[in-house]
Write an enzyme that holds these catalytic residues in place. Sequence first.
Site, PDB file in Angstrom:
ATOM      1  N   HIS A  88      -5.751   1.523  -4.517  1.00 40.07           N
ATOM      2  CA  HIS A  88      -4.931   1.047  -3.405  1.00 40.07           C
ATOM      3  C   HIS A  88      -4.454  -0.379  -3.669  1.00 40.07           C
ATOM      4  O   HIS A  88      -5.054  -1.124  -4.443  1.00 40.07           O
ATOM      5  CB  HIS A  88      -5.713   1.105  -2.082  1.00 40.07           C
ATOM      6  CG  HIS A  88      -6.790   0.062  -1.954  1.00 40.07           C
ATOM      7  ND1 HIS A  88      -7.030  -0.619  -0.788  1.00 40.07           N
ATOM      8  CD2 HIS A  88      -7.694  -0.431  -2.857  1.00 40.07           C
ATOM      9  CE1 HIS A  88      -8.031  -1.469  -0.968  1.00 40.07           C
ATOM     10  NE2 HIS A  88      -8.450  -1.367  -2.204  1.00 40.07           N
ATOM     11  N   HIS A 108      -2.829   1.550   6.751  1.00 38.66           N
ATOM     12  CA  HIS A 108      -3.165   1.400   5.327  1.00 38.66           C
ATOM     13  C   HIS A 108      -3.341   2.776   4.695  1.00 38.66           C
ATOM     14  O   HIS A 108      -3.809   3.718   5.325  1.00 38.66           O
ATOM     15  CB  HIS A 108      -4.444   0.580   5.156  1.00 38.66           C
ATOM     16  CG  HIS A 108      -4.715   0.215   3.726  1.00 38.66           C
ATOM     17  ND1 HIS A 108      -3.911  -0.633   3.004  1.00 38.66           N
ATOM     18  CD2 HIS A 108      -5.698   0.595   2.873  1.00 38.66           C
ATOM     19  CE1 HIS A 108      -4.386  -0.772   1.774  1.00 38.66           C
ATOM     20  NE2 HIS A 108      -5.472  -0.022   1.668  1.00 38.66           N
ATOM     21  N   CYS A 141       0.822  -1.218   0.000  1.00 37.68           N
ATOM     22  CA  CYS A 141       0.000   0.000   0.000  1.00 37.68           C
ATOM     23  C   CYS A 141       0.854   1.266   0.000  1.00 37.68           C
ATOM     24  O   CYS A 141       0.665   2.164  -0.829  1.00 37.68           O
ATOM     25  CB  CYS A 141      -0.989  -0.027   1.161  1.00 37.68           C
ATOM     26  SG  CYS A 141      -0.275   0.204   2.809  1.00 37.68           S
TER      27      CYS A 141
END
Length: 328
Positions: free
Chosen positions: A303, A291, A243
Amino acid sequence: MTAAPRPHWSRFTTALAALAGTAVILTGGATAAHADPSVAEIERQIDQDWNKLEPIIEQHNATRQDLAAKRKQAEALAKQIAPLQLQVDLAMGQVGGLAADAYKGDNLSTVNALLGSRSPSDVVTSLELLDRFAHRQQQQVRNVVELRDELAAKKKPLDEMVAQLTRTEAQLATKKKQINAEIAKLDKLRLKIYGSGGGGPLRPAPCPSGYPGGPAGVAVKFACAQIGKIYVWGAAGPDHFDCSGLTMAAWAKAGVSLPHNARQQHDVTRRVSRSELRAGDLVFYYSDLHHVGMYVGGGWVVHASQSGKPITMKRVDDGQINSYGRPG
């Protein structure tokens, strides 16, 4: 060149201890309530287990960055010490020569010459010469001792740093094996649902929805172009990303440097509100900031979600939003 400051390991070792000591407790599907869990149950289990694992992956990335920085410090300190090491080696050689001369009797011959002097004035002159000779030897030895002590003082932090790097590298290697083992468990669960195929459309809307121009435009177009590439933890391109690796690589394309860690990206970006959100901004998720995705406009983010899954688009509100950040 001034001596490098003694390295402070408190933050580094604290992060490392947290990384090395964290126990990832994943069920792996071994204790399901019934023999044939539903797709929804397996998806929920994967998401829960991944949210336990991803913070450790992001901490691993941060520790790895700290390790690289400390390694550069060690290399710089070693270069700084090298000339001093040469000085000490040369001085030690000179002192060794003095010792060899004394053993061979050079000092004895000087004393014999003194005893053989013909007149009191010759004796006085010889004594002065002998005193100067002895003083010169003492000064040379003293200089070597001072150089040696200076070298030892400068080498101590380097030796400590190298020892810490060695321990850290070994601990990271162990943690990497543990992370990979947990990811393998999640991959087995995912195969129960999708086999070797994907989990749905990866680009459900235009990406980006509009072009903001400037560095943000470069970053967001790069992120959209990575859709379909598979998540690999610790990766930052060109074929795989995690990520924070995806957002780091996208903004690097635009000439903006970001760290390879979601929390650290949060710390170096400017906070913006939801109403100010524009393509290229970063969206941080969860209270521990483990994240991050890139907003691409129209209510969507790109993402890298989980190991084994392709980079995809999702609704910005699909997850516990912590905050928004604008790089650059």
